[in-house]
Design an enzyme around this catalytic site. Sequence first.
Site, PDB file in Angstrom:
ATOM      1  N   ALA A  79       0.822  -1.218   0.000  1.00 42.67           N
ATOM      2  CA  ALA A  79       0.000   0.000   0.000  1.00 42.67           C
ATOM      3  C   ALA A  79       0.850   1.261   0.000  1.00 42.67           C
ATOM      4  O   ALA A  79       0.348   2.350  -0.290  1.00 42.67           O
ATOM      5  CB  ALA A  79      -0.942  -0.003   1.202  1.00 42.67           C
ATOM      6  N   LYS A  97       3.196   2.062   2.757  1.00 39.00           N
ATOM      7  CA  LYS A  97       3.406   2.556   4.122  1.00 39.00           C
ATOM      8  C   LYS A  97       4.836   3.059   4.321  1.00 39.00           C
ATOM      9  O   LYS A  97       5.053   4.155   4.840  1.00 39.00           O
ATOM     10  CB  LYS A  97       3.086   1.442   5.134  1.00 39.00           C
ATOM     11  CG  LYS A  97       1.671   0.918   5.082  1.00 39.00           C
ATOM     12  CD  LYS A  97       1.406  -0.115   6.153  1.00 39.00           C
ATOM     13  CE  LYS A  97       2.212  -1.386   5.938  1.00 39.00           C
ATOM     14  NZ  LYS A  97       1.795  -2.119   4.713  1.00 39.00           N
ATOM     15  N   ASP A 157       7.530  -1.806  10.123  1.00 41.74           N
ATOM     16  CA  ASP A 157       7.153  -3.209   9.951  1.00 41.74           C
ATOM     17  C   ASP A 157       6.464  -3.784  11.188  1.00 41.74           C
ATOM     18  O   ASP A 157       5.326  -4.230  11.111  1.00 41.74           O
ATOM     19  CB  ASP A 157       8.358  -4.069   9.567  1.00 41.74           C
ATOM     20  CG  ASP A 157       7.937  -5.425   9.033  1.00 41.74           C
ATOM     21  OD1 ASP A 157       6.906  -5.496   8.336  1.00 41.74           O
ATOM     22  OD2 ASP A 157       8.626  -6.421   9.316  1.00 41.74           O
ATOM     23  N   ARG A 214     -17.197  10.752   2.116  1.00 34.80           N
ATOM     24  CA  ARG A 214     -16.503  12.029   1.956  1.00 34.80           C
ATOM     25  C   ARG A 214     -16.727  12.961   3.146  1.00 34.80           C
ATOM     26  O   ARG A 214     -15.926  13.855   3.400  1.00 34.80           O
ATOM     27  CB  ARG A 214     -16.982  12.723   0.668  1.00 34.80           C
ATOM     28  CG  ARG A 214     -16.588  11.998  -0.599  1.00 34.80           C
ATOM     29  CD  ARG A 214     -17.163  12.694  -1.825  1.00 34.80           C
ATOM     30  NE  ARG A 214     -16.667  14.064  -1.939  1.00 34.80           N
ATOM     31  CZ  ARG A 214     -15.561  14.405  -2.585  1.00 34.80           C
ATOM     32  NH1 ARG A 214     -14.822  13.469  -3.168  1.00 34.80           N
ATOM     33  NH2 ARG A 214     -15.180  15.673  -2.663  1.00 34.80           N
TER      34      ARG A 214
END
Length: 313
Positions: A159, A161, A179, A246
């Site tokens: 993703a 990170k 991690d 939203r």
Amino acid sequence: MRQTSVARLYEDQGPRLQLTHVSGPLDAVLSVAEERMWPADLVGHLNLIHPTRLQVLGAAELEWARRQSREKVAHHLNGILSARPPAIIVADGCETPNIVHGVCTAHNVALFSTPHPSASVIDQLRLYLSRQLAEKISLHGVFMDVLGIGVFITGNSGAGKSELALELISRGHGLVADDIVEFSRTAPTVLEGRCPELLKDFIEVRGLGILNIRTIFGETACRRKMRLRLVCHLERRQPGQDDPNRLPVQQEQQVILGVSTPRVTLPVAAGRNLAVLLEAAVRSTILQLRGVDSTQEFIDRQSRMLMGDGDGL
């Protein structure tokens, strides 16, 4: 069961509290078996109701003992030490009475002395035990110090990170752990995160491998620990997945070790500057901690406008 030993306590806190080992073995164990019992409950002033605590005798307790008969003092001490408390500490710089030394020897309980005030000894040991025996959990993610706020960045593998963490570090923020993050519940509503010793200062970035952040960016780029204040979840949208809300009226929360923490979800997409978005989320969190809720302000302003009170904007 979370536990530590009197030997470990003596090793860690002996120099700070100037503890002197008078007699007795150091193999006794201080343990927390029940979730409702806090580690700080394991130490206190001499107490007949809680005889299994680590007992601290100060000037007040010894003054009371001097006014009593030797038989009465021996009876109470034997009653307490028969419950096998981990240790007895004579504080306030008081001389250890022979009767206390004798009863501790008879029951094979460790005896210490210290010149520090009894209240100070109890406070220090409670703080130590609350950290040493805190509930702990290890979670996958990146833990950062962003604008003085502890932010736990989560998301599926790939993703981004670590890339986001690297961008934040280059903008002057600090790395706590990459991690694996070890979280401890050091107080009823406080989660403290730190890095495992093996991974300290390192971050793994796809394409670059393992980087030593302290060596590359300097001492100020790393933090030893931080209090968790915000969870930021990176979510890569899948085909057919609904758009994120939203305008969330209720703030998302994530529960870790029974502590509820605010959480924001940042959609991952090409061209989105996640570092800027995360910094904005942190600034919003800081405002909320001060009682300022931008979403609620907008809703209130809209309500006043719909009620015809537009001039009051």
